[in-house]
Design a protein around this motif. Structure first.
Motif, mmCIF file in Angstrom:
data_model
loop_
_atom_site.group_PDB
_atom_site.id
_atom_site.type_symbol
_atom_site.label_atom_id
_atom_site.label_comp_id
_atom_site.label_asym_id
_atom_site.label_seq_id
_atom_site.Cartn_x
_atom_site.Cartn_y
_atom_site.Cartn_z
ATOM 1 N N SER A 203 0.844 -1.193 0.000
ATOM 2 C CA SER A 203 0.000 0.000 0.000
ATOM 3 C C SER A 203 0.880 1.243 0.000
ATOM 4 O O SER A 203 1.781 1.372 0.828
ATOM 5 C CB SER A 203 -0.911 -0.001 1.232
ATOM 6 N N LEU A 204 0.606 2.151 -0.944
ATOM 7 C CA LEU A 204 1.384 3.389 -1.068
ATOM 8 C C LEU A 204 0.430 4.541 -1.358
ATOM 9 O O LEU A 204 -0.371 4.472 -2.291
ATOM 10 C CB LEU A 204 2.411 3.259 -2.192
ATOM 11 N N SER A 205 0.530 5.594 -0.549
ATOM 12 C CA SER A 205 -0.300 6.783 -0.731
ATOM 13 C C SER A 205 0.591 7.972 -1.060
ATOM 14 O O SER A 205 1.501 8.299 -0.298
ATOM 15 C CB SER A 205 -1.106 7.077 0.547
ATOM 16 N N LEU A 206 0.308 8.610 -2.202
ATOM 17 C CA LEU A 206 1.131 9.715 -2.695
ATOM 18 C C LEU A 206 0.288 10.952 -2.993
ATOM 19 O O LEU A 206 0.664 11.773 -3.813
ATOM 20 C CB LEU A 206 1.880 9.295 -3.962
ATOM 21 N N GLN A 207 -0.820 11.089 -2.345
ATOM 22 C CA GLN A 207 -1.725 12.191 -2.627
ATOM 23 C C GLN A 207 -1.007 13.547 -2.575
ATOM 24 O O GLN A 207 -0.272 13.847 -1.647
ATOM 25 C CB GLN A 207 -2.870 12.204 -1.613
ATOM 26 N N ALA A 208 -1.212 14.348 -3.613
ATOM 27 C CA ALA A 208 -0.698 15.717 -3.691
ATOM 28 C C ALA A 208 0.829 15.775 -3.760
ATOM 29 O O ALA A 208 1.433 16.769 -3.359
ATOM 30 C CB ALA A 208 -1.211 16.559 -2.525
ATOM 31 N N SER A 209 1.445 14.716 -4.274
ATOM 32 C CA SER A 209 2.901 14.737 -4.492
ATOM 33 C C SER A 209 3.159 15.304 -5.883
ATOM 34 O O SER A 209 3.204 14.580 -6.876
ATOM 35 C CB SER A 209 3.477 13.321 -4.358
ATOM 36 N N MET A 210 3.336 16.617 -5.934
ATOM 37 C CA MET A 210 3.389 17.317 -7.214
ATOM 38 C C MET A 210 4.623 16.958 -8.045
ATOM 39 O O MET A 210 4.639 17.135 -9.262
ATOM 40 C CB MET A 210 3.365 18.833 -6.980
ATOM 41 N N GLY A 211 5.663 16.454 -7.399
ATOM 42 C CA GLY A 211 6.892 16.149 -8.116
ATOM 43 C C GLY A 211 6.953 14.753 -8.689
ATOM 44 O O GLY A 211 7.974 14.350 -9.254
ATOM 45 N N VAL A 212 5.869 13.997 -8.565
ATOM 46 C CA VAL A 212 5.830 12.620 -9.073
ATOM 47 C C VAL A 212 5.315 12.639 -10.508
ATOM 48 O O VAL A 212 4.259 13.184 -10.797
ATOM 49 C CB VAL A 212 4.937 11.743 -8.185
ATOM 50 N N THR A 213 6.066 12.014 -11.407
ATOM 51 C CA THR A 213 5.728 12.024 -12.832
ATOM 52 C C THR A 213 5.512 10.600 -13.346
ATOM 53 O O THR A 213 5.584 9.617 -12.601
ATOM 54 C CB THR A 213 6.840 12.698 -13.644
ATOM 55 N N ASP A 214 5.311 10.502 -14.655
ATOM 56 C CA ASP A 214 5.161 9.192 -15.295
ATOM 57 C C ASP A 214 6.336 8.275 -14.982
ATOM 58 O O ASP A 214 6.157 7.071 -14.769
ATOM 59 C CB ASP A 214 5.044 9.366 -16.815
ATOM 60 N N ALA A 215 7.532 8.834 -14.966
ATOM 61 C CA ALA A 215 8.725 8.010 -14.750
ATOM 62 C C ALA A 215 8.667 7.293 -13.408
ATOM 63 O O ALA A 215 8.967 6.093 -13.307
ATOM 64 C CB ALA A 215 9.981 8.872 -14.844
ATOM 65 N N GLY A 216 8.268 8.013 -12.360
ATOM 66 C CA GLY A 216 8.190 7.397 -11.045
ATOM 67 C C GLY A 216 7.102 6.351 -10.946
ATOM 68 O O GLY A 216 7.316 5.256 -10.422
ATOM 69 N N ILE A 217 5.930 6.670 -11.454
ATOM 70 C CA ILE A 217 4.810 5.748 -11.357
ATOM 71 C C ILE A 217 5.062 4.488 -12.190
ATOM 72 O O ILE A 217 4.752 3.370 -11.769
ATOM 73 C CB ILE A 217 3.516 6.447 -11.790
ATOM 74 N N MET A 218 5.662 4.642 -13.344
ATOM 75 C CA MET A 218 5.983 3.475 -14.163
ATOM 76 C C MET A 218 7.012 2.591 -13.488
ATOM 77 O O MET A 218 6.971 1.360 -13.606
ATOM 78 C CB MET A 218 6.458 3.937 -15.542
ATOM 79 N N CYS A 219 7.935 3.207 -12.760
ATOM 80 C CA CYS A 219 8.925 2.420 -12.012
ATOM 81 C C CYS A 219 8.240 1.578 -10.935
ATOM 82 O O CYS A 219 8.577 0.407 -10.743
ATOM 83 C CB CYS A 219 9.964 3.358 -11.402
ATOM 84 N N ILE A 220 7.283 2.186 -10.226
ATOM 85 C CA ILE A 220 6.508 1.443 -9.225
ATOM 86 C C ILE A 220 5.768 0.277 -9.881
ATOM 87 O O ILE A 220 5.754 -0.853 -9.391
ATOM 88 C CB ILE A 220 5.515 2.376 -8.514
ATOM 89 N N ALA A 221 5.148 0.565 -11.033
ATOM 90 C CA ALA A 221 4.373 -0.463 -11.722
ATOM 91 C C ALA A 221 5.240 -1.639 -12.148
ATOM 92 O O ALA A 221 4.796 -2.792 -12.136
ATOM 93 C CB ALA A 221 3.670 0.148 -12.927
ATOM 94 N N GLU A 222 6.479 -1.368 -12.522
ATOM 95 C CA GLU A 222 7.373 -2.415 -13.001
ATOM 96 C C GLU A 222 7.973 -3.243 -11.871
ATOM 97 O O GLU A 222 8.190 -4.447 -12.028
ATOM 98 C CB GLU A 222 8.494 -1.790 -13.825
ATOM 99 N N ARG A 223 8.232 -2.620 -10.714
ATOM 100 C CA ARG A 223 9.024 -3.291 -9.680
ATOM 101 C C ARG A 223 8.246 -3.684 -8.428
ATOM 102 O O ARG A 223 8.628 -4.641 -7.750
ATOM 103 C CB ARG A 223 10.211 -2.406 -9.299
ATOM 104 N N ALA A 224 7.190 -2.918 -8.089
ATOM 105 C CA ALA A 224 6.417 -3.244 -6.880
ATOM 106 C C ALA A 224 5.301 -4.208 -7.266
ATOM 107 O O ALA A 224 4.131 -3.849 -7.321
ATOM 108 C CB ALA A 224 5.863 -1.974 -6.259
#
Length: 274
Positions: A203-224
């Motif tokens: 479980s990961l909550s990132l609400q209102a993390s303005m500095g998070v982009t496609d690159a970060g989310i795709m990394c999570i999707a690939e590895r977590a």
């Protein structure tokens, strides 16, 4: 005895006769000064202690609590503007070896030395530091022995930065639930650290993390690959490409995309096919 405003701290000495007392709830009591908790310390059978909203404590009030060797739950939420809070944490952290749950929401006077001292709580499983906006995360560098830590709540800790998140996740691969809502300083660097060091996070909550982009989310999707709950509402810098990756996550059960203004029907199609 919560909100028993007329009860003097000295009357707590009568609890010493209760040899099997395991839970004491004393929220919003008016005890004050360095000796405010001196009569709780001798109640050594306590396992569960609630001091939520006790606004007149000072950090040195905590010292008698180090006698509570069986204590596993401690709630200090709302003890805001408590002077010498770090000193109090330092005085008890080395003694409370049985502590598994610690909640200190809105304890805004906590600093990095107090956070660092918590690294001695080797059996801690859950910690809530929500709205402790005075911490940056540098103290997480010393959380190297907390092998049972599962849940960390940092919601509203606006001072937390990428390096602090890096210390936390590098030292504590046992974390399964991490709440970083409204930690506005974090960027993709934090997400890369989480993906690389917490492969079993659920479980990961990132609400209102303005500095998070496609690159970060795709990394999570690939590895977590064990992620079950992901909250990325108000993270405006990602779009369809991220959602396509997220739709392929095998264990994902809950995905919060509220106010994701860049996604289109492409994302909806990907989710519908998931």
């Amino acid at each position: 005895i919560s909100r028993c405003y007329q009860l003097p701290a000295s009357d707590l000495k009568h609890l010493w006769n209760l040899k099997s007392l395991s839970k004491l709830k004393a929220s919003h009591c008016s005890w004050s000064g360095c000796s405010a908790l001196r009569y709780i310390g001798p109640v050594e059978c306590l396992e569960h202690l609630v001091l939520q909203g006790c606004l007149n404590l000072v950090g040195t009030s905590f010292e008698p609590l180090k006698r509570l060797k069986n204590l596993n739950h401690l709630f200090l939420d709302g003890c805001s503007n408590t002077p010498l809070f770090d000193r109090g944490l330092i005085s008890i952290s080395s003694s409370l070896k049985s502590l598994t749950h610690l909640s200190m929401q809105n304890c805004v006077t906590i600093g990095e030395s107090g956070i660092a001292s918590l690294g001695q709580l080797e059996n801690l499983e859950y910690i809530n530091l929500s709205d402790c906006y005075g911490i940056s995360g540098d103290g997480f560098r010393y959380w190297t022995r907390m092998n049972h830590l599962r849940v960390v709540v940092l919601q509203g800790c606006s001072g937390i930065h990428d390096q602090g998140v890096g210390y936390l996740v590098t030292n504590n691969p046992s974390i399964r639930e991490l709440n970083l809502k409204q930690c506005r300083r974090i960027t993709d660097k934090s997400i890369f650290s989480i993906a690389n060091h917490l492969p079993c996070i659920k479980s990961l909550s990132l609400q209102a993390s303005m500095g998070v982009t496609d690159a970060g989310i795709m990394c999570i999707a690939e590895r977590a690959r064990q992620m079950q709950h992901l909250t990325i509402q108000f993270c405006w810098q990602f779009g369809d490409e991220s959602v396509i990756y997220l739709a392929k996550m095998p264990w994902l059960k809950h995905l919060d995309l509220l106010y994701s203004w860049k996604i289109t029907d492409i994302s909806i199609d990907a989710l519908a096919a998931s």
